[in-house]
Design a protein around this motif. Sequence first.
Motif, PDB file in Angstrom:
ATOM      1  N   ARG A   1      48.274   1.275  -2.121  1.00  0.00           N
ATOM      2  CA  ARG A   1      48.064   2.665  -2.543  1.00  0.00           C
ATOM      3  C   ARG A   1      47.295   2.664  -3.850  1.00  0.00           C
ATOM      4  O   ARG A   1      47.375   1.698  -4.612  1.00  0.00           O
ATOM      5  CB  ARG A   1      49.401   3.386  -2.766  1.00  0.00           C
TER       6      ARG A   1
ATOM      7  N   GLY B   1      47.336   7.885  -2.965  1.00  0.00           N
ATOM      8  CA  GLY B   1      47.574   7.621  -1.552  1.00  0.00           C
ATOM      9  C   GLY B   1      46.957   6.317  -1.110  1.00  0.00           C
ATOM     10  O   GLY B   1      46.381   5.583  -1.911  1.00  0.00           O
ATOM     11  N   HIS B   2      47.083   6.034   0.193  1.00  0.00           N
ATOM     12  CA  HIS B   2      46.433   4.872   0.770  1.00  0.00           C
ATOM     13  C   HIS B   2      44.922   5.127   0.726  1.00  0.00           C
ATOM     14  O   HIS B   2      44.483   6.255   0.936  1.00  0.00           O
ATOM     15  CB  HIS B   2      46.909   4.696   2.220  1.00  0.00           C
TER      16      HIS B   2
ATOM     17  N   GLN C   1      42.619   4.677   2.805  1.00  0.00           N
ATOM     18  CA  GLN C   1      42.149   5.329   4.034  1.00  0.00           C
ATOM     19  C   GLN C   1      42.437   6.838   4.016  1.00  0.00           C
ATOM     20  O   GLN C   1      41.577   7.646   4.353  1.00  0.00           O
ATOM     21  CB  GLN C   1      42.830   4.652   5.227  1.00  0.00           C
ATOM     22  N   GLU C   2      43.652   7.204   3.590  1.00  0.00           N
ATOM     23  CA  GLU C   2      44.025   8.628   3.517  1.00  0.00           C
ATOM     24  C   GLU C   2      43.110   9.368   2.543  1.00  0.00           C
ATOM     25  O   GLU C   2      42.666  10.483   2.819  1.00  0.00           O
ATOM     26  CB  GLU C   2      45.448   8.786   2.977  1.00  0.00           C
ATOM     27  N   LEU C   3      42.846   8.745   1.401  1.00  0.00           N
ATOM     28  CA  LEU C   3      42.036   9.425   0.384  1.00  0.00           C
ATOM     29  C   LEU C   3      40.612   9.641   0.889  1.00  0.00           C
ATOM     30  O   LEU C   3      40.018  10.697   0.684  1.00  0.00           O
ATOM     31  CB  LEU C   3      42.021   8.625  -0.918  1.00  0.00           C
TER      32      LEU C   3
ATOM     33  N   GLN D   1      39.684   9.983   3.960  1.00  0.00           N
ATOM     34  CA  GLN D   1      39.719  11.073   4.951  1.00  0.00           C
ATOM     35  C   GLN D   1      39.858  12.422   4.271  1.00  0.00           C
ATOM     36  O   GLN D   1      39.132  13.363   4.574  1.00  0.00           O
ATOM     37  CB  GLN D   1      40.886  10.858   5.923  1.00  0.00           C
ATOM     38  N   GLN D   2      40.773  12.470   3.313  1.00  0.00           N
ATOM     39  CA  GLN D   2      41.038  13.717   2.603  1.00  0.00           C
ATOM     40  C   GLN D   2      39.770  14.260   1.924  1.00  0.00           C
ATOM     41  O   GLN D   2      39.527  15.463   1.936  1.00  0.00           O
ATOM     42  CB  GLN D   2      42.108  13.439   1.551  1.00  0.00           C
TER      43      GLN D   2
END
Lengths: 300, 242
Positions: free
Chosen positions: B205, B218-219, B221-223, B225-226
């Motif tokens: 993270r 966040g992870h 990948q999540e960031l 995408q976000q």
Amino acid sequence: MITITNISKSYGKVQALKNVGFEVSRGELFGLIGPDGAGKTSLMRILATLILPDSGSASIAGRDVVKDYRYIRNNIGYMPGRFSLYQDLSMEENLQFFATIFGTTIKENYELIKPIYSQIEPFKKRKAGALSGGMKQKLALSCALIHRPEALILDEPTTGVDAVSRTEFWEMLKELKRYDITIIVSTPYMDEAGLCDRVALIQSGNILQVDTPQNIVNSYKGKLYAIKAQDIYQLNNLLRQHTNIESCFTFGEFLHIVFKNDSSEQQAIVLDYLENQGMKNIVVQPINPNIEDCFIQLLQ
Amino acid sequence: MTAGTSIYAKNLTKKFGNFTAVNTISFEVKKGEIFGFLGANGAGKTTAMRMLTGLLKPTSGEATVCGYNVFTHGEQIKKHIGYMSQRFSLYEDLTVAENIEFYGGIYGLRRNDIKQRSHELYDRIDLGHARNSLISAIPLGWRQKLAFMVSILHQPEIVFLDEPTGGVDPITRRQFWDLIYETANKGITVFVTTHYMDEAEYCGRVSIMTNGIIAAMGHPQELKQQYGVATMNEVFIKIARQ
């Protein structure tokens, strides 16, 4: 504009530069790219007439860096790696100081420094020691430019600077191309190579390659693939031990790999092996190498 | 705070006069996690790190590191963490072996333990041949790997790494991250700052600080995408320019 021929420099037993040579054309934005200890600062300091080479020669605008050091000092701008302005003078006083030393005024060359200096001018009464990293860098560049030099020598201006300030700094350098100023800039960040017209890759005092970023990338040997899986750490371990993998290095969320035998059958064997070892969600795609891939290949 | 939490911070704040360097930041880091602590220059990273390592008293909020309160147990925290920075890590006028002995001694290891762990260390980073070399005489890449191994010599619960790979060549930089992964796999929590955005991708993270607050966490990948972008570099620039 800048010619470097067979330069060597040692400090005791340590050979910082070994027969280094290349040329930089007028108006070129030239990058000297390599890790700490590669010899970048030694070369920059020789060009700036601050240290003498043991052998070899260098000239700027046809003037020798040893014999004609007075001319060179008056006609280049130099930004050392360590912030070297007067911390107890204000921003404006520093700029005025450097203008006066070089027999000019801020007003005379304001147009040249305006795109950079105007960004920090609202704080011109602030002491240089109290500025943030990005602001210090902009002030140092303004001071190096204030006498309208023919060439700029910038030693690691973006080291330790965050990604945003780095991007802004390179945008400023691009702007300066309009004024036909030759720029040689050193950096340990491989991703900045792509922003230069040409680069020299340097390691342990040796120049590994001099070319445009595009030509360097084109000269990469072998076909490069990016691969990822759910457990990237395990994937890395498995691939490195595999006999058909020539090289495997981490690049962000992917691993960059080169196969020894690149036939589709042999690739399939590797992928089957990975799946049998429990790797999930494997993604493989061919990719174009970047400068860091090339640098790693040259180091191997 | 749950069991298995290495670092816990709630509304942690540090003011210097009128200036709020760290403004009510809250986060938790799990045991064995690799946590990337990113931010622009001047965003408050160093101040936050100094509070978490027991070097600076917070103005308000709460935080525990390895279960110790940063307000009251700074000294205990120092004993249970490892720390390494790009700027200072080893004594240049001591040899490799002397540095290991020195740090082992500081952390209260017994002579036999120091000896045994030295051997393990030499084997792992292939440095036995240089044990009697001065630090000033060995290449930067080796130095940084050695500094990291020394910072975990006493098997701390958490290791704090402040820009550990600045200026290091691309191969050594990756070998360094191999060491980080191995360390995390052994259950040591890794708290790391870096200016290399590809390294942000290696973290379990990341948090990104701007102006004293944590603007995103966040992870990787999540960031990505976000924020609808392909790389952590773009995430970073989007957040820092807001």
